[in-house]
Design a protein around this motif. Structure first.
Motif, mmCIF file in Angstrom:
data_model
loop_
_atom_site.group_PDB
_atom_site.id
_atom_site.type_symbol
_atom_site.label_atom_id
_atom_site.label_comp_id
_atom_site.label_asym_id
_atom_site.label_seq_id
_atom_site.Cartn_x
_atom_site.Cartn_y
_atom_site.Cartn_z
ATOM 1 N N GLU A 14 -4.437 -8.540 -15.989
ATOM 2 C CA GLU A 14 -4.475 -9.936 -15.574
ATOM 3 C C GLU A 14 -5.554 -10.228 -14.551
ATOM 4 O O GLU A 14 -6.019 -11.363 -14.438
ATOM 5 C CB GLU A 14 -3.106 -10.344 -14.993
ATOM 6 N N THR A 15 -5.972 -9.214 -13.787
ATOM 7 C CA THR A 15 -6.979 -9.422 -12.746
ATOM 8 C C THR A 15 -8.401 -9.416 -13.279
ATOM 9 O O THR A 15 -9.338 -9.609 -12.510
ATOM 10 C CB THR A 15 -6.839 -8.338 -11.671
ATOM 11 N N ASP B 159 0.566 -0.007 -6.542
ATOM 12 C CA ASP B 159 0.293 -0.703 -7.793
ATOM 13 C C ASP B 159 0.754 0.099 -8.994
ATOM 14 O O ASP B 159 0.917 -0.450 -10.083
ATOM 15 C CB ASP B 159 -1.214 -0.987 -7.928
#
Length: 698
Positions: free
Chosen positions: A279-280, A372
């Motif tokens: 998504e980044t 993460d």
């Protein structure tokens, strides 16, 4: 069904010859019989009148299904009116995560697709709950209709009860009619077609179907559709999508190894396999040697090359893939997955890992750290759940949440009401300053959310001294002064009130000629190239604080206040009958106290008529200091600050001590225990020193 077949069930009972010819031709429909006669295709058959009754034998032997409309009208006029869902599986082999099914959701209006990997069909209800929260929070709308098949995963009592409680109409299609759920069925077929093609192109093991189907869903949201003039992702987000980052799935790629993770003569990159997008904007990469998923943006992709699965691997540990960042450590769960991975693993060869001790960065001090690489058993990021009440990372995300969008609109309305700027063309000799959105959750002392604040700030670092600004300094009250004002008010038994000026910097007039770009997400259509000229300051400008200070100072002087000569943040006004009104100013926060309540209320009215104000009531919290009313007066304390220190260093359950050190203790060097983390030690000491400093002020 063709028109010529529609009449095969009709026969004539009046004309016996018609009956005979119908039977002789094996129950051929009467229109077909007449076509033979009309076009002279055959001889010996006379013209037959089409009857209006039904042949019972044809009903038993030839009755077809009713035709499905090939272009059914859409019922959706906006997002989430109708959502289609379907579960596909089980697939022949489990995915890298051990999943055997996937469930998809399709919005009828936008054709946007969401996909989740699941191990069993029973997980469908939990996934739907997550999906509902996600899409409704992103779109600001609620799901009205959910259409599914009659599978047990959708028709359970708990599923039906959930739909009923949330006012969702659950449409279950009739048995053996998947065409009624065609949107989801077609999407699943497209997903599987794309998955097979992507896996076979790069000769990947079938266990990669999970990553392939995720990528296929990502790409399908950027596919054109027959019904729409825009791609689904653009309709859902409202933003034009880019495709320049797309690469061939399964391609061989090389990920850059950060300096802290390699030796002086070590390789600067390592080969991996591209298995998706993050998504980044980064890429999802599969490490074939240690079977982990890595997320990185520093990647060189060779789209014409593929991994050679015939060469032996170096790792003997069979692991379930773990998602990691390229700058984080990884902790993997050891598990026998040789069958799942479908590749040969050589034994008795361990992967080289660094033995150097690492400590968390000092910039993370005071924060609860969630790696993460922390994922759940479905392979989803756990830390995404922590963002439920966090500040948005950019304005695109904020525009999809009602509370933050409302805060942005409120900020722009405040700017316009203050006549802060005007839209104009940019002069040739000028260069505009960019602006950006800053989002902040305002918290109460107990940690609850008090307000969602969106602030438009200028990128002041782009300003040039002597051209965009001159003087920047401004005076504020010191913490010692705040304590003195509180002591004076308590000694005279005077009430104290807390005021806040909304968007204070927007009230400061500018002497310089400054231009800024239009706010991201709120550019005026047809005037995108125009800029705003500032008449008053914006947050972020280097002279903003000084401009506001000059504005509030001039206003207080007009109200006959006198500035203290030794503390420029304190103002005094003499009232009637010897009453005094005392003000302590710290940027845009004010403490107001006095012996006459009527004069205090009159001053509040004057401030609110001149500025946008928030009356925070009696003083309870100011600049991190807390105030509690007792019988004797007011108590200043730092309970929240002290509690935060204890929570930060996991000492909430420790026993209290009257002295910070033990008496009569002789210190000796201990070389057997692990060394103390020097960074953590310094953080604890500095936190205690800060608490002592605040307590001295209190």
């Amino acid at each position: 069904m063709k028109a010529i077949e529609l009449n095969c069930l009709s026969v004539m009972v009046k004309d016996e010859d018609g009956w005979l010819w119908h039977y002789r031709f094996g129950h051929l429909n009467f229109r077909g019989l007449n076509q033979l006669v009309d076009k002279d295709m055959i001889l010996g058959v006379s013209k037959i009148e089409i009857p209006n009754t039904i042949c019972d034998t044809c009903l038993l032997g030839k009755q077809p299904r009713s035709a499905f409309s090939s272009s059914a009208a859409s019922r959706s006029k906006e997002l989430l009116i109708v959502v289609y869902s379907d579960v596909c599986g089980p697939l022949e082999v489990p995915s890298l995560w051990g999943n055997k099914y996937f469930i998809s959701f399709v919005d009828e209006f936008s054709r946007k697709l969401w996909l989740y990997l699941i191990k069993t069909k029973s997980e469908a209800f939990d996934v739907f709950q997550k999906f509902k929260i996600l899409v409704e929070k992103q779109s600001g709308k609620s799901i009205k209709i959910l259409r599914t098949d009659g599978g047990g995963e959708y028709t359970s009592k708990v599923f039906e009860k959930f739909c009923e409680d949330n006012d969702i109409v659950h449409e279950v299609i009739s048995p053996n009619t998947p065409q009624h759920n065609g949107l989801a069925e077609r999407r699943n077929r497209s997903l599987l077609d794309m998955t097979r093609s992507m896996i076979k192109l790069k000769k990947l093991p079938n266990t990669f179907w999970g990553e392939a189907v995720r990528t296929a869903a990502y790409i399908l949201n950027r596919y054109p559709t027959k019904k729409l003039d825009q791609i689904p992702e653009e309709i859902w987000t409202g933003c034009k999508q880019l495709a320049k980052h797309l690469r061939v799935f399964g391609s061989l790629c090389y990920m850059h190894i950060p300096d802290v993770k390699r030796r002086k003569l070590g390789d600067r990159s390592e080969p991996m396999i591209l298995v998706g997008y993050h998504e980044t904007g980064a890429y999802r990469l599969y490490h074939p040697l240690n079977h982990s998923i890595v997320i990185s943006r520093d990647v060189k992709i060779c789209e014409n090359e593929a991994w050679d699965w015939n060469k032996k691997e170096k790792s003997s540990n069979h692991t379930v893939p773990t998602i990691i960042k390229d700058d984080d450590q990884v902790e993997q769960v050891q598990l026998d997955t040789e069958v799942q991975l479908g590749v040969h693993v050589e034994e008795n060869q361990a992967t080289r890992t660094s033995v150097r001790q690492r400590f968390a960065s000092t910039r993370l001090a005071g924060h609860e750290i969630t790696p993460d690489n922390l994922v759940n058993e479905e392979g989803e990021f756990v830390h995404f759940a922590l963002l439920a009440d966090a500040e948005p990372i950019n304005y695109e995300v904020a525009l999809n949440e009602d509370v933050w969008k409302k805060a942005m609109i409120e900020e722009l309305n405040s700017i316009n009401r203050n006549n802060t700027w005007e839209l104009t063309e940019l002069p040739v000799s000028k260069k505009p300053i960019d602006v950006k959105w800053i989002f902040k959750l305002k918290l109460k002392p107990n940690g609850e959310i008090a307000k969602h604040k969106a602030r438009l700030v200028a990128r002041g670092f782009m300003q040039k001294a002597g051209m965009d600004y001159f003087e920047v300094y401004a005076l504020v009250a010191r913490l010692e002064t705040v304590r003195l004002i509180v002591a004076i008010a308590c000694g005279r038994n005077c009430p104290m009130y807390h005021l806040h000026v909304k968007s204070a910097f927007l009230n400061g007039p500018l002497d310089e000629e400054v231009y800024v770009t239009q706010p991201p997400g709120f550019k005026i259509k047809g005037k995108e190239n125009m800029v705003y000229r500032l008449h008053k300051a914006l947050d972020g400008l280097k002279q903003a604080l000084r401009a506001w200070n000059k504005r509030i100072d001039s206003f207080l002087m007009q109200q006959e206040f006198v500035k203290c000569k030794s503390e420029y943040g304190v103002y005094v006004k003499k009232g009637n009958e010897g009453n005094q009104l005392l003000i302590c100013l710290y940027v845009d926060f004010l403490i107001v106290t006095g012996s006459d309540v009527n004069e205090i209320e009159a001053f509040k009215s004057q401030m609110m008529s001149e500025f946008e104000m928030s009356d925070l009531g009696k003083l309870t919290y100011f600049l991190g200091m807390e105030f509690t009313e007792v019988v004797e007066g007011l108590v200043m304390h730092e309970m929240k600050y002290a509690s935060d220190i204890l929570k930060r260093f996991n000492m909430m359950n420790c026993n209290p001590s009257s002295s910070p050190t033990e008496t009569n203790v002789k210190l000796v060097m201990n070389e057997e225990e692990e060394p103390v983390n020097p960074t953590l030690f310094k953080q604890i000491v500095y936190a205690i020193v800060g608490l002592i400093f605040h307590m001295q002020l209190v």
